[in-house]
Design an enzyme around this catalytic site. Structure first.
Site, PDB file in Angstrom:
ATOM      1  N   GLY A  48      -5.325  -2.616 -14.586  1.00  0.00           N
ATOM      2  CA  GLY A  48      -6.102  -1.979 -15.624  1.00  0.00           C
ATOM      3  C   GLY A  48      -6.886  -3.091 -16.330  1.00  0.00           C
TER       4      GLY A  48
ATOM      5  N   CYS B  93       0.759  -1.054  -0.016  1.00  0.00           N
ATOM      6  CA  CYS B  93      -0.068   0.009  -0.116  1.00  0.00           C
ATOM      7  C   CYS B  93       0.881   1.436  -0.113  1.00  0.00           C
ATOM      8  CB  CYS B  93      -1.063   0.042   1.148  1.00  0.00           C
ATOM      9  SG  CYS B  93      -1.818   1.509   1.169  1.00  0.00           S
TER      10      CYS B  93
END
Lengths: 306, 281
Positions: A249, A135
Site C-alpha cells: 500500500g 503467491c
C-alpha cells in the site's frame, strides 16, 4: 551560522548490494522494467523485482484477472511468464543496461522447481533472487510453501545450497504466524526477507451468483492493506536480524518513511505504480523532500525507531 | 506515450448514459505534477464543431486509448477510454457511464484536472487499410470510429467507407461520423430506428475489402465469423479490464492464437483471426 543542509543520503546496503535508494518496484507490477521507460529512466530506482519467473513458461490464469475494491486491487494473474530460460536469454541482456539492481522473483510448484529455478537464474547477471513462497494465485505450490514455518525453512535451505546470489524470501501475510515463518527462513539461511505479498481475499458477482475469479480467491493489494503491512514489517523486523524489505500500500514518500521507521531496510512499490506510471519516481523525490524537511541525514537515523 | 496533466474542457451528456469529454494538455502545470485544486484560464473550446474539418492530426492513432484518472480518491485505478477525436493537444472521448470509474469521470467539470496516460496501445493501421471499408460498431463501440473515419476519409486509397452501427434502442454518435462516411446503416434491438435486429443482420462482409469492428464480444465474434466465411479482412478492437494500461501488470490479457496477449499494448486492435473469443476454438 548559516544552516548547512546537505542532500539526505538515500543509499541502502542490502546484503552487500548497494542500492541508490530504498525504492524498489515490486514484482508483477513492473513487467521486466521496459514498460516504464517512456515515463522515466529506470536507473533512478534502487532496483526492481521482475515479474515472477518459473522454471517453465506459464500462460497464467484464465478468466477475469483484476477486480478493483475500495482502496485496493484484487488480482489473479497466476504467474504468467516466459520461463527462466527465455528470461535469461532474451530479456535480461536487454534490461541489464538500466543500471539499477535487478531482483529476479522466482515462483514454483514443487521443491524441485524452486531449487532448479533459483539455481538457473542465479547463474545469470541478476543481482539478487526473491523467492516467492507467497503467491496466492497458483493452484499448486506458491503460498503453500510460505504459510508453515517448517515447510518454508525446508525450501529456503534447499534453494540456498545452490543459489549463487543473495536470497531474499518474500513472505505471505496469509501465514497464521508470519513471525514464525520469518524466523524459520532466517535460520534456514535467507539473506533478506520481503513482505507482504497480497492478502488472500474473495470477490463475489452477486448477479451471476459466482465468484468473480476462476480460482475463487485472489490477492488483495493497494492502500487498503497498508496498516497490516506496516504492522507485519515491524513485527518481523524486530524478530530477525537480516534486512527486511517492506511493502503493502505504499503510495507516497511519507508512506515509505513509515515503513523504514517500522524497521524496513528498503521498500517496494506495487499497486501505486499501476495507478500512475511515475509513482516510484515521485516517491523517491518525496522521500528526499521529507528527509530534508525533517532534517534527517540518512535513513539509518529513522530505521526501526517505532 | 506520456503521463500528463490535462484539464477538462467540456464533459456533457449527448444521450442517456452517454457522455462526451474533451480534455486539453495543461501547459500551465506541465506533466507529472500533483493534481491541482482546479485549473484556471481555459482558452480553447471543445473541438467538435464540425465546420472545422481541417484540424491537424495529432500523434494519436485511431483506436488507441488513454488511461484517465480524476482527482477523486476513489476509484483507485485509472480507466481506459478510447479516443473519439484528437487534434493537437486536445483529446475527446465518448463513453458510457457504467461503473464507479466512468461515474467519476462523468463528474468532471470544465477546468477540472485529469491525469491522462497515453496514447496507449496499437490502434487501427490507417495507412494499411484500402478499398471498400466497413466500420461496424456495437453500442458505445462507436467511440473510436469518429477519429478513424476522419482519418480514413482523407486517405486516397479508400474508395468507400460505410458505417454500420447497432444500438439497443437510442441512437448516438452518428452525426459526429456522418461527414466522413459514404453511407450509414443502423440496426436497433427494439426496432425503434433502422432495421430491427443486430448489426450482423444488416451487413454482409463479402463486398468489402476490410471490416473494422468495435463492440461487445458476442458481436465481435459474429463479425469475425462472417468475415471469415466471406474471406474479408477483419480487425477488431477489444475491451478488457485494465490496471496499468502500459503492459506491466498482465491483467488485461486475452487468449489468441499466439497465446495470452496484452490488450493494452499488443492491442486493443487485433486481426480478428488472431483472437480466440471462446478461450479455445
Amino acid at each position: 551560522m548559516e544552516e548547512n543542509k546537505t542532500t539526505p543520503n538515500l543509499v541502502v546496503d542490502l546484503c552487500g548490494l548497494s542500492l541508490k535508494n530504498p525504492v524498489i518496484a515490486a514484482s508483477g507490477t513492473f513487467g521486466f522494467g521496459e514498460e516504464i521507460e517512456p515515463f522515466y529512466d529506470p536507473s533512478i530506482l534502487g532496483g526492481f523485482c521482475t515479474k515472477g519467473l518459473t522454471r517453465r513458461p506459464r500462460p497464467g490464469n484464465s478468466g477475469i484477472r483484476l477486480q478493483e475494491t475500495r482502496a485496493g486491487l484484487m488480482n489473479s494473474i497466476g504467474l504468467q511468464n516466459p520461463g527462466i530460460e527465455a528470461f535469461v536469454r532474451d530479456i535480461l541482456p536487454r534490461i541489464r543496461r538500466f543500471g539499477t539492481a535487478i531482483i529476479a522473483n522466482v515462483g514454483g510448484e514443487t521443491m524441485e522447481d524452486y531449487v532448479a529455478a533459483c539455481y538457473e537464474v542465479s547463474k545469470s547477471s541478476v543481482d539478487m533472487v526473491e523467492l516467492n513462497i507467497s503467491c496466492p494465485n497458483v493452484k499448486h505450490g506458491g503460498m503453500a510453501f510460505g504459510i508453515d514455518p517448517d515447510v518454508a525453512a525446508k525450501v529456503v535451505r534447499s534453494v540456498k545450497r545452490s543459489c549463487r546470489k543473495p536470497l531474499m524470501v518474500k513472505l505471505s501475510p496469509n501465514a497464521p504466524d508470519i513471525v514464525a515463518v520469518a524466523r524459520a527462513c532466517e535460520k534456514a539461511g535467507a539473506d533478506a526477507l520481503s513482505l507482504i505479498n497480497t492478502i488472500s481475499g474473495l470477490a463475489i458477482d452477486v448477479h451471476a451468483r459466482r465468484p468473480v475469479f476462476a480460482n475463487v480467491t485472489a490477492g488483495l493489494s493497494g492502500p487498503a492493506i497498508k496498516p497490516i503491512a506496516l504492522r507485519m514489517t515491524r513485527d518481523v523486523s524486530k524478530a530477525v536480524s537480516i534486512p527486511v524489505v517492506g511493502m503493502g500500500g505504499i503510495e507516497t514518500g511519507e508512506d515509505a518513511a513509515a515503513f523504514i521507521m517500522a524497521g524496513a531496510a528498503a521498500i517496494q512499490v506495487g499497486t501505486a505504480g499501476l495507478v500512475r506510471p511515475d509513482t516510484c519516481q515521485r516517491i523517491i523525490a518525496e522521500l528526499l523532500e521529507f528527509m530534508s524537511r525533517e532534517d534527517i541525514g540518512s535513513l539509518s537515523e529513522i530505521r526501526g525507531i517505532i | 506515450m506520456k503521463s500528463d496533466l490535462y484539464v477538462a474542457l467540456e464533459n456533457r451528456q449527448i444521450a442517456p448514459g452517454i457522455m462526451r469529454l474533451s480534455i486539453q494538455r495543461s501547459e500551465a502545470t506541465g506533466g507529472m505534477r500533483e493534481l491541482p485544486e482546479r485549473e484556471i484560464g481555459i482558452k480553447r473550446k471543445t473541438p467538435l464543431n464540425f465546420e472545422a474539418e481541417d484540424w491537424a492530426y495529432s500523434p494519436v492513432e485511431p483506436g488507441q486509448f488513454f488511461m484517465l484518472k480524476t482527482r477523486a480518491v476513489e476509484p483507485l485505478l485509472p480507466r481506459p477510454l478510447s479516443v473519439h477525436e484528437a487534434s493537437g493537444d486536445v483529446v475527446v472521448f465518448l463513453y458510457q457511464t457504467r461503473g464507479a470509474g466512468t461515474k467519476a469521470i462523468a463528474a468532471l467539470e470544465t477546468g477540472d484536472p485529469v491525469l491522462a496516460t497515453g496514447p496507449c496501445g496499437r490502434g487501427f493501421p490507417v495507412d494499411d487499410i484500402t478499398g471498400r471499408v466497413a466500420l461496424i460498431a456495437g453500442g458505445i463501440g462507436i467511440a473510436p470510429f469518429r477519429y478513424l473515419a476522419r482519418r480514413l476519409s482523407k486517405s486516397p486509397s479508400i474508395s468507400s467507407l460505410v458505417l454500420v452501427a447497432g444500438f439497443r434502442s437510442m441512437l448516438f454518435g452518428l452525426e459526429d461520423i456522418a461527414p466522413f462516411v459514404t453511407e450509414i446503416r443502423v440496426a436497433t434491438e427494439d426496432g425503434s430506428a433502422g432495421t430491427k435486429g443486430f448489426v450482423t443482420d444488416i451487413i454482409a462482409p463479402a463486398p468489402f475489402d476490410a471490416v473494422l469492428a468495435c463492440g461487445p464480444i458476442p458481436m465481435l465474434k459474429a463479425v469475425k465469423d462472417s468475415c471469415k466465411s466471406a474471406g474479408t479482412r477483419c480487425l477488431v478492437s477489444v475491451e478488457a479490464r485494465m490496471a496499468c494500461g502500459i503492459g506491466a501488470c498482465l491483467g488485461c490479457t486475452i487468449n489468441t492464437r499466439s497465446g495470452n496477449r496484452r490488450v493494452c499494448v499488443d492491442g486493443p486492435v487485433f486481426p480478428a483471426e488472431e483472437v480466440l473469443f471462446d478461450g479455445g476454438e
